[in-house]
Design a protein around this motif. Structure first.
Motif, PDB file in Angstrom:
ATOM      1  N   LEU A 215       0.832  -1.191   0.000  1.00 35.58           N
ATOM      2  CA  LEU A 215       0.000   0.000   0.000  1.00 35.58           C
ATOM      3  C   LEU A 215       0.878   1.257   0.000  1.00 35.58           C
ATOM      4  N   SER A 216       0.568   2.172  -0.902  1.00 36.29           N
ATOM      5  CA  SER A 216       1.266   3.448  -0.937  1.00 36.29           C
ATOM      6  C   SER A 216       0.773   4.330   0.205  1.00 36.29           C
ATOM      7  N   ARG A 217       1.379   5.508   0.369  1.00 33.15           N
ATOM      8  CA  ARG A 217       0.957   6.412   1.431  1.00 33.15           C
ATOM      9  C   ARG A 217      -0.503   6.825   1.250  1.00 33.15           C
ATOM     10  N   GLU A 218      -0.907   7.161   0.015  1.00 32.12           N
ATOM     11  CA  GLU A 218      -2.306   7.550  -0.199  1.00 32.12           C
ATOM     12  C   GLU A 218      -3.246   6.359  -0.038  1.00 32.12           C
ATOM     13  N   ASP A 219      -2.791   5.167  -0.414  1.00 25.27           N
ATOM     14  CA  ASP A 219      -3.613   3.974  -0.200  1.00 25.27           C
ATOM     15  C   ASP A 219      -3.855   3.753   1.288  1.00 25.27           C
ATOM     16  N   MET A 220      -2.817   3.950   2.091  1.00 25.54           N
ATOM     17  CA  MET A 220      -2.965   3.765   3.542  1.00 25.54           C
ATOM     18  C   MET A 220      -4.020   4.712   4.112  1.00 25.54           C
ATOM     19  N   ALA A 221      -4.151   5.882   3.506  1.00 20.57           N
ATOM     20  CA  ALA A 221      -5.120   6.854   4.010  1.00 20.57           C
ATOM     21  C   ALA A 221      -6.554   6.453   3.716  1.00 20.57           C
TER      22      ALA A 221
END
Length: 330
Positions: A215-221
């Motif tokens: 998961l990318s940083r934006e995915d984690m959000a």
């Protein structure tokens, strides 16, 4: 003989739990009957079909179901007159399994779905992730039915002919090692896919196992919203092999044709094809989409510089995507 029997038993997936049969999940949604006797379950949203100006079919991704449709705002749906139709792909949710499915068969399922629900001669189409990969099949097999197509974070097959070796290799190396192995097995030894993803000796597909490393940083959000779906269990309710493993076998299998070799299905400009991808996607490497867009000048490419794989879930993005598809807005 006993050892051989035990080995075969380990390799064979259990039979699917067919919706509406004894031991299978209940049928709670409307379904259509296809020509071959299978059923497809579907879900309608947006404005009523008979009031719609735009009719859009959405194809869900890996480990999802008919309820995972683009969350267009009610305001935009009303303003433009958008009707959205989503459905469970074979083996998912409440749609019957299709053990013989191929890279082409889903396009004809979609065409039958549109005809059964009387969507007219043409409709818009959009698909996400594994559903995005399916858009190429529809462009190849049923272009005469399409008013426009939006391809969102599509899975790419590393073995499609037309990829330069350095492009496919760069994309391959974005994956973590366990996914490299899972994809390699699905392509070269599909008969091992069930065992590979169910054994406990070494890591199987990280997507199936919900490994946060992908998961990318934006995915984690946005993952809390994605993970909180109350209907998420439906994705795997027929058995992981029937939904997830068959998806991998078809998606990463040995295709008879390659999207990179396709000619423009709309030479007179009668429809537009939009390809969207997040530059920080760690699940589906962006390098393949970049190269496809470079090789196919008739594809309008949108790269989101900070987005991961789950960008269609981000608040406001469904409206941006549909406005671009329906109105031609950038």
């Amino acid at each position: 003989m006993l050892l051989l029997a035990l080995l075969v038993r380990q390799l064979q997936a259990p039979p699917p739990k067919v919706p509406g049969t004894p031991g299978g999940p209940p049928v709670t949604s409307p379904r259509i009957l296809l020509k071959d006797g299978r059923h497809l379950a579907y879900h309608e949203s947006g404005v009523p079909k008979d009031q719609a100006k735009y009719k859009v079919i959405f194809v869900h991704g890996f480990d999802s179901c008919r309820y995972d449709v683009l969350r267009v705002s009610p305001e935009l749906a009303q303003e433009l007159g958008i009707y959205l139709l989503s459905f469970d792909r074979p083996g998912y949710g409440e749609s019957d399994p299709h053990p013989g499915r191929t890279e082409d068969s889903i396009a004809f399922d979609i065409e039958q779905l549109a005809d059964s629900l009387e969507l007219g001669d043409k409709f818009y189409l959009t698909g996400f992730s594994m559903g995005g990969e399916i858009m190429w099949s529809c462009l190849k097999n049923i272009p005469h039915r399409l008013s426009g197509v939006a391809i969102l974070g599509p899975v790419g097959n590393y073995w499609w002919s037309g990829f330069l070796a350095n492009v496919s290799w760069a994309a391959w190396n974005v994956q973590i090692p366990q996914d490299q192995w899972a994809v390699r097995v699905a392509h070269h030894a599909p008969w091992l896919t069930y065992w590979w993803n169910s054994q406990k000796f070494f890591p199987a597909s990280s997507v199936i196992a919900f490994n946060p490393a992908i998961l990318s940083r934006e995915d984690m959000a946005v993952i809390p919203k994605f993970a909180a779906r109350p209907y998420a269990y439906q994705s795997r309710q027929q058995g992981e092999h029937e939904s997830l493993h068959r998806d991998m076998i078809v998606g990463f299998g040995k295709w008879k044709w390659s999207p990179l070799e396709m000619e423009n299905p709309f030479p007179a400009g009668e429809a537009k094809v939009h390809l969207w991808h997040g530059a920080e996607d760690l699940i589906v490497p962006v390098q393949l989409s970049r190269y496809i867009a470079e090789k196919l000048p008739w594809v309008r490419y949108h790269e989101l510089p900070t987005a991961g794989h789950l960008f269609p879930v981000v608040d406001g993005m469904p409206d941006v995507i549909l406005k671009s598809l329906l109105l031609g807005d950038e």
